[in-house]
Design an enzyme around this catalytic site. Structure first.
Site, PDB file in Angstrom:
ATOM      1  N   CYS A 224       0.825  -1.206   0.000  1.00  0.00           N
ATOM      2  CA  CYS A 224       0.000   0.000   0.000  1.00  0.00           C
ATOM      3  C   CYS A 224       0.863   1.261   0.000  1.00  0.00           C
ATOM      4  O   CYS A 224       2.002   1.240   0.485  1.00  0.00           O
ATOM      5  CB  CYS A 224      -0.872   0.046   1.251  1.00  0.00           C
ATOM      6  SG  CYS A 224      -1.828  -1.431   1.505  1.00  0.00           S
TER       7      CYS A 224
ATOM      8  N   ARG B 154       5.011   0.585  -6.215  1.00  0.00           N
ATOM      9  CA  ARG B 154       5.020  -0.315  -5.067  1.00  0.00           C
ATOM     10  C   ARG B 154       4.094  -1.516  -5.265  1.00  0.00           C
ATOM     11  O   ARG B 154       4.198  -2.501  -4.549  1.00  0.00           O
ATOM     12  CB  ARG B 154       4.559   0.452  -3.807  1.00  0.00           C
ATOM     13  CG  ARG B 154       5.491   1.553  -3.420  1.00  0.00           C
ATOM     14  CD  ARG B 154       4.826   2.510  -2.448  1.00  0.00           C
ATOM     15  NE  ARG B 154       4.649   1.922  -1.138  1.00  0.00           N
ATOM     16  CZ  ARG B 154       5.530   2.011  -0.137  1.00  0.00           C
ATOM     17  NH1 ARG B 154       6.643   2.670  -0.323  1.00  0.00           N
ATOM     18  NH2 ARG B 154       5.287   1.460   1.023  1.00  0.00           N
TER      19      ARG B 154
ATOM     20  N   TRP C 281      -2.916  -2.626  -1.560  1.00  0.00           N
ATOM     21  CA  TRP C 281      -2.473  -3.970  -1.958  1.00  0.00           C
ATOM     22  C   TRP C 281      -3.178  -4.901  -0.991  1.00  0.00           C
ATOM     23  O   TRP C 281      -2.866  -4.921   0.197  1.00  0.00           O
ATOM     24  CB  TRP C 281      -0.956  -4.043  -1.826  1.00  0.00           C
ATOM     25  CG  TRP C 281      -0.326  -5.284  -2.365  1.00  0.00           C
ATOM     26  CD1 TRP C 281      -0.063  -5.562  -3.681  1.00  0.00           C
ATOM     27  CD2 TRP C 281       0.178  -6.393  -1.616  1.00  0.00           C
ATOM     28  NE1 TRP C 281       0.550  -6.782  -3.787  1.00  0.00           N
ATOM     29  CE2 TRP C 281       0.718  -7.319  -2.535  1.00  0.00           C
ATOM     30  CE3 TRP C 281       0.222  -6.704  -0.254  1.00  0.00           C
ATOM     31  CZ2 TRP C 281       1.289  -8.517  -2.154  1.00  0.00           C
ATOM     32  CZ3 TRP C 281       0.792  -7.909   0.134  1.00  0.00           C
ATOM     33  CH2 TRP C 281       1.320  -8.794  -0.814  1.00  0.00           C
TER      34      TRP C 281
ATOM     35  N   ASN D  14      -1.524   1.545   5.850  1.00  0.00           N
ATOM     36  CA  ASN D  14      -0.617   0.586   5.204  1.00  0.00           C
ATOM     37  C   ASN D  14      -0.155  -0.368   6.299  1.00  0.00           C
ATOM     38  O   ASN D  14       0.313   0.079   7.339  1.00  0.00           O
ATOM     39  CB  ASN D  14       0.577   1.367   4.611  1.00  0.00           C
ATOM     40  CG  ASN D  14       1.650   0.453   4.055  1.00  0.00           C
ATOM     41  OD1 ASN D  14       1.431  -0.759   3.925  1.00  0.00           O
ATOM     42  ND2 ASN D  14       2.794   1.023   3.718  1.00  0.00           N
ATOM     43  N   GLY D  15      -0.304  -1.685   6.082  1.00  0.00           N
ATOM     44  CA  GLY D  15       0.154  -2.652   7.086  1.00  0.00           C
ATOM     45  C   GLY D  15      -0.901  -3.707   7.357  1.00  0.00           C
ATOM     46  O   GLY D  15      -1.867  -3.845   6.581  1.00  0.00           O
TER      47      GLY D  15
ATOM     48  N   GLU E 162      18.774 -15.604 -10.086  1.00  0.00           N
ATOM     49  CA  GLU E 162      18.236 -14.278 -10.369  1.00  0.00           C
ATOM     50  C   GLU E 162      17.547 -14.253 -11.738  1.00  0.00           C
ATOM     51  O   GLU E 162      16.486 -13.636 -11.893  1.00  0.00           O
ATOM     52  CB  GLU E 162      19.376 -13.243 -10.292  1.00  0.00           C
ATOM     53  CG  GLU E 162      19.032 -11.817 -10.632  1.00  0.00           C
ATOM     54  CD  GLU E 162      17.954 -11.195  -9.732  1.00  0.00           C
ATOM     55  OE1 GLU E 162      17.535 -11.812  -8.745  1.00  0.00           O
ATOM     56  OE2 GLU E 162      17.510 -10.088 -10.079  1.00  0.00           O
TER      57      GLU E 162
ATOM     58  N   LYS F 190      13.653 -13.278 -12.210  1.00  0.00           N
ATOM     59  CA  LYS F 190      13.201 -12.188 -13.088  1.00  0.00           C
ATOM     60  C   LYS F 190      12.139 -12.700 -14.049  1.00  0.00           C
ATOM     61  O   LYS F 190      11.127 -12.064 -14.265  1.00  0.00           O
ATOM     62  CB  LYS F 190      14.364 -11.617 -13.925  1.00  0.00           C
ATOM     63  CG  LYS F 190      15.351 -10.736 -13.229  1.00  0.00           C
ATOM     64  CD  LYS F 190      14.837  -9.391 -12.763  1.00  0.00           C
ATOM     65  CE  LYS F 190      14.247  -9.464 -11.407  1.00  0.00           C
ATOM     66  NZ  LYS F 190      15.052  -9.334 -10.265  1.00  0.00           N
TER      67      LYS F 190
ATOM     68  N   GLU G  67       8.746 -13.502 -12.275  1.00  0.00           N
ATOM     69  CA  GLU G  67       8.072 -12.298 -11.771  1.00  0.00           C
ATOM     70  C   GLU G  67       7.306 -11.545 -12.851  1.00  0.00           C
ATOM     71  O   GLU G  67       6.192 -11.111 -12.618  1.00  0.00           O
ATOM     72  CB  GLU G  67       9.109 -11.308 -11.217  1.00  0.00           C
ATOM     73  CG  GLU G  67       9.610 -11.624  -9.851  1.00  0.00           C
ATOM     74  CD  GLU G  67      10.597 -10.570  -9.388  1.00  0.00           C
ATOM     75  OE1 GLU G  67      10.375 -10.010  -8.324  1.00  0.00           O
ATOM     76  OE2 GLU G  67      11.589 -10.295 -10.107  1.00  0.00           O
TER      77      GLU G  67
ATOM     78  N   HIS H 175      21.091 -34.559 -10.420  1.00  0.00           N
ATOM     79  CA  HIS H 175      20.531 -35.122  -9.185  1.00  0.00           C
ATOM     80  C   HIS H 175      19.011 -34.947  -9.122  1.00  0.00           C
ATOM     81  O   HIS H 175      18.434 -35.014  -8.051  1.00  0.00           O
ATOM     82  CB  HIS H 175      21.189 -34.480  -7.962  1.00  0.00           C
ATOM     83  CG  HIS H 175      22.667 -34.718  -7.914  1.00  0.00           C
ATOM     84  ND1 HIS H 175      23.215 -35.944  -7.619  1.00  0.00           N
ATOM     85  CD2 HIS H 175      23.703 -33.890  -8.182  1.00  0.00           C
ATOM     86  CE1 HIS H 175      24.536 -35.855  -7.681  1.00  0.00           C
ATOM     87  NE2 HIS H 175      24.859 -34.609  -8.022  1.00  0.00           N
TER      88      HIS H 175
ATOM     89  N   LYS I  70       6.482  -3.685  -4.658  1.00  0.00           N
ATOM     90  CA  LYS I  70       7.889  -3.288  -4.709  1.00  0.00           C
ATOM     91  C   LYS I  70       8.506  -3.285  -3.327  1.00  0.00           C
ATOM     92  O   LYS I  70       9.654  -3.636  -3.138  1.00  0.00           O
ATOM     93  CB  LYS I  70       7.975  -1.890  -5.340  1.00  0.00           C
ATOM     94  CG  LYS I  70       9.380  -1.355  -5.474  1.00  0.00           C
ATOM     95  CD  LYS I  70      10.135  -2.136  -6.526  1.00  0.00           C
ATOM     96  CE  LYS I  70      11.579  -1.704  -6.669  1.00  0.00           C
ATOM     97  NZ  LYS I  70      12.365  -2.744  -7.364  1.00  0.00           N
TER      98      LYS I  70
HETATM   99  C1  F6R Z   1      12.828  -9.138  -7.213  1.00  0.00           C
HETATM  100  C2  F6R Z   1      12.312  -8.270  -6.199  1.00  0.00           C
HETATM  101  C3  F6R Z   1      12.103  -8.820  -4.815  1.00  0.00           C
HETATM  102  C4  F6R Z   1      12.964  -7.998  -3.849  1.00  0.00           C
HETATM  103  C5  F6R Z   1      12.692  -8.420  -2.401  1.00  0.00           C
HETATM  104  C6  F6R Z   1      13.576  -7.684  -1.422  1.00  0.00           C
HETATM  105  O1  F6R Z   1      12.870  -8.521  -8.451  1.00  0.00           O
HETATM  106  O2  F6R Z   1      12.102  -7.139  -6.434  1.00  0.00           O
HETATM  107  O3  F6R Z   1      12.418 -10.163  -4.745  1.00  0.00           O
HETATM  108  O4  F6R Z   1      14.304  -8.186  -4.191  1.00  0.00           O
HETATM  109  O5  F6R Z   1      11.349  -8.175  -2.090  1.00  0.00           O
HETATM  110  O6  F6R Z   1      13.363  -6.317  -1.490  1.00  0.00           O
HETATM  111  P1  F6R Z   1      14.407  -5.278  -0.897  1.00  0.00           P
HETATM  112  O7  F6R Z   1      15.674  -5.425  -1.659  1.00  0.00           O
HETATM  113  O8  F6R Z   1      13.748  -3.951  -1.106  1.00  0.00           O
HETATM  114  O9  F6R Z   1      14.585  -5.623   0.540  1.00  0.00           O
END
Ligand code: F6R
Length: 616
Positions: A2, A27, A75, A101-102, A489, A493, A496, A512, A611
């Site tokens: 949020c 976000r 959210w 928010n929370g 990674e 990506k 996501e 394995h 985000k």
């Molecule tokens: C991946 C992504 C999430 C963040 C994770 C940690 O693209 O964005 O996996 O990496 O939520 O977020 P931070 O780095 O803000 O603690």
């Protein structure tokens, strides 16, 4: 997660609130709403499911005048994403309105208690429960609003940032926080206040920002000094920081998506990350956190890294760099697992918190626990002034500028660059890195931005490969050593933003188990650029090809052996083994990006993702 925006001052609130919501869109959210208080003394509330533009359409042509207002992007946690559950919520009397928010953990029981006192609820949210509790407290005890908020919050278990306005107080916003970020921008001579979940909606209006701490309430009344107090009604000194936020970094800079801009910005932002730290003329690396805590770091029993998602992948690289150059044992933990595992941590340990947003609730709680047990906390954070940055004893900002696209890209390369500088600087202090290696890695770090640029220049070749994969259901990513975290990674990506199932594995682990998945419908991305174990990775590749697997290989420029057996090859420049991830991750980012674009998906705000993950 949020997002909250608020304004009180002398300007029209609505355009400021809507602009702020747009800046918080990154976000992640599923509905939005806005409330303003006009000269007629009546609250006007508009809500819409989906994007902020839908909200603008709802409000268009209707009265949204007033110089006081709050707004929200939601959210969903308690209750489906619909208009009923969108914020701002209105209290039973219709006088108070709130955005939150929370998560309120005891919302169920509070709802029952309030229902038994005659309160009815229009939404399924925990936030409305919180608002009705505030109103009930005010009516029962006949207190002023700030005292009622304080008393009500004492009954609440959970995490929150709130902003609240009262129809009868046309110039005031009351805000409070516990475990959820909230920033207050202070206008000249306190003539106006800007409230937001992070500093981005405030940028361009004022540089004076106060970050509220946990268990604090603030009364923002235009024309009067900001009042902050703790939950025991003790006044807290206002500690406003001057924060320089570059407004130009908050737009797409001519790219179709924020993610594209952030991928293509990497050469420039990594130069920024190294500026003033990698001193070319003196061949020195200056990190004040290292010189300031030299003995703690050199004498540490071990380092523990706590983080989530992409930042966790960067931590896996950090571990290899630090163990190689500093010979200090490093453990890497998911922050969420560390927090609840009764970890063996205490004095003599250094706990690194790696976070782009600096607000990730799991990471924040992990370091709070480690701090309580006596460890030194070292933050590697992007968002300046964020909760993790403030909770750390020391640290290094990655300084790659705001990351808006939900999928993290430049933060990963920024974190990796900081780890490389840190490992080299500390290794030199400790005497565990020889001069030749130091010089070789130092020089290569200087070259990395240009090498990344040369990969970005081939984006169209990667796009051509990507177009064939938009229809796939699964993809496997394999790499060894420094390329293993890059495989993780790459897979993250892709899942996501393209919603294609993807897994990353250490290449040798394939035999394995995952090898059972290999057939002509299973694309396998091999990170086969030279990284110490070239022959071994070539054998793994043969194992996939002989089972009909469809290979895309990332190789070092000039490689001929992979080209003999694979058609889809992405060439990247050669580099030192320890810096390989800084280059090999770029094709991973571009591949995921181009596949998601080919599928016509919302690259910057993928479904269900946020985000800044401010709930545990
Ligand atoms: C991946 C992504 C999430 C963040 C994770 C940690 O693209 O964005 O996996 O990496 O939520 O977020 P931070 O780095 O803000 O603690």
């Amino acid at each position: 997660m949020c997002g909250i925006v608020g304004y009180t001052g002398y300007r029209e609130a609505y355009p400021i609130l809507i602009k702020g919501l747009h800046r918080l869109e990154y976000r992640g959210y599923d509905s939005a709403g806005v409330a303003t208080l006009g000269e007629d003394g009546k609250l006007k509330i508009y809500k819409a499911v989906g994007k902020v533009v839908n909200l603008e359409q709802q409000a268009e042509g209707n009265d949204h005048s007033g110089t006081l207002g709050i707004a929200h992007t939601r959210w969903a946690t308690h209750g489906a994403p619909n208009e009923r559950n969108a914020h701002p919520h209105l209290s039973q009397s219709g006088k108070l309105t709130l955005v939150h928010n929370g998560i309120i953990e005891n919302a169920g029981i509070l709802r029952q208690q309030l229902s038994s006192k005659g309160y009815t609820f229009k939404s399924d949210t925990d936030s409305e429960v919180m608002l009705q509790l505030i109103e009930y407290t005010r009516e029962k005890h006949k207190r002023d609003l700030a005292s009622s908020v304080r008393a009500a919050l004492k009954k609440i278990i959970g995490a929150y940032a709130i902003a609240l306005i009262d129809e009868d107080s046309p110039d005031t916003i009351i805000v409070a926080r516990k475990s959820s970020p909230l920033a207050i921008g202070i206008g000249e001579n306190n003539s106006e206040y800007f409230i937001a979940s992070d500093a981005s909606p405030i940028a361009g209006y004022t540089n004076r920002i106060v970050y509220l701490e946990d268990d604090q309430i603030a009364v923002c009344r235009r024309g009067e000094e900001l009042q902050i107090m703790d939950f025991n009604a003790m006044r807290v000194e206002v500690d406003a920081k001057e924060i320089d936020l570059d407004v130009s970094m908050l737009d797409k800079g001519g790219f179709p998506h924020f993610m594209a801009r952030e991928i293509f910005d990497q050469p420039a932002v990594l130069r920024e990350c190294m500026r003033g730290r990698l001193l070319t003329a003196h061949r020195r690396i200056v990190l004040s956190a290292v010189s300031g805590h030299r003995e703690d770091l050199i004498g540490a029993r071990r380092f523990i890294m706590v983080s989530c998602g992409t930042s966790w992948h960067a931590a896996l690289i950090g571990k290899q760099l630090i163990e190689e150059y500093c010979r200090i044992p490093v453990e890497v933990a998911y922050a969420s697992e560390f927090r609840y595992s009764n970890p063996v941590v205490g004095p003599g340990d250094v706990v690194f918190a790696i976070s782009q947003s600096g607000e990730t609730a799991d990471t924040l709680s992990a370091i709070q626990l480690a701090k309580e047990r006596g460890a030194l906390i070292f933050g590697i954070v992007n968002a300046v002034g964020s909760s993790i940055a403030r909770a750390s004893d020391t640290g290094v900002y990655i300084h790659v500028g705001p990351e808006i696209g939900v999928a993290s890209t430049k933060a990963f390369t920024g974190q990796t660059t900081v780890f490389a500088m840190l490992a080299l600087a500390l290794g030199r202090e400790k005497g565990t890195v020889d001069e030749k290696t130091y010089e070789a890695v130092f020089s290569e770090l200087e070259n990395i931005p240009n090498k990344i640029q040369s990969i970005l220049d081939r984006s169209d070749e990667i796009k051509a490969i990507a177009s064939a994969y938009a229809g796939k259901r699964n993809v496997l990513y394999l790499g060894r050593g420094m390329n293993y975290p890059v495989a993780l990674e790459g897979a993250l990506k892709l899942k996501e933003i393209s919603y294609i199932h993807a897994e990353g594995y250490p290449a040798a682990e394939m035999k394995h188990g995952p090898i059972a998945l290999i057939d002509e419908d299973m694309p396998v991305v091999f990170l086969a650029n030279s990284c110490g174990q070239y022959e071994k990775i070539l054998s793994n590749m043969q194992e996939v090809i002989s089972r009909g697997g469809d290979v895309i290989a990332v190789v070092t420029e000039g490689d001929t052996r992979v080209k003999e057996i694979v058609d889809k090859v992405i060439e990247i420049p050669d580099t030192i083994d320890s810096l390989v991830p800084l280059l090999s991750v770029i094709p991973m980012q571009l591949l995921a990006y181009h596949i998601a674009v080919a599928k016509g998906l919302d690259v910057d705000q993928p479904r269900n993702l946020a985000k800044s993950v401010t709930v545990e």
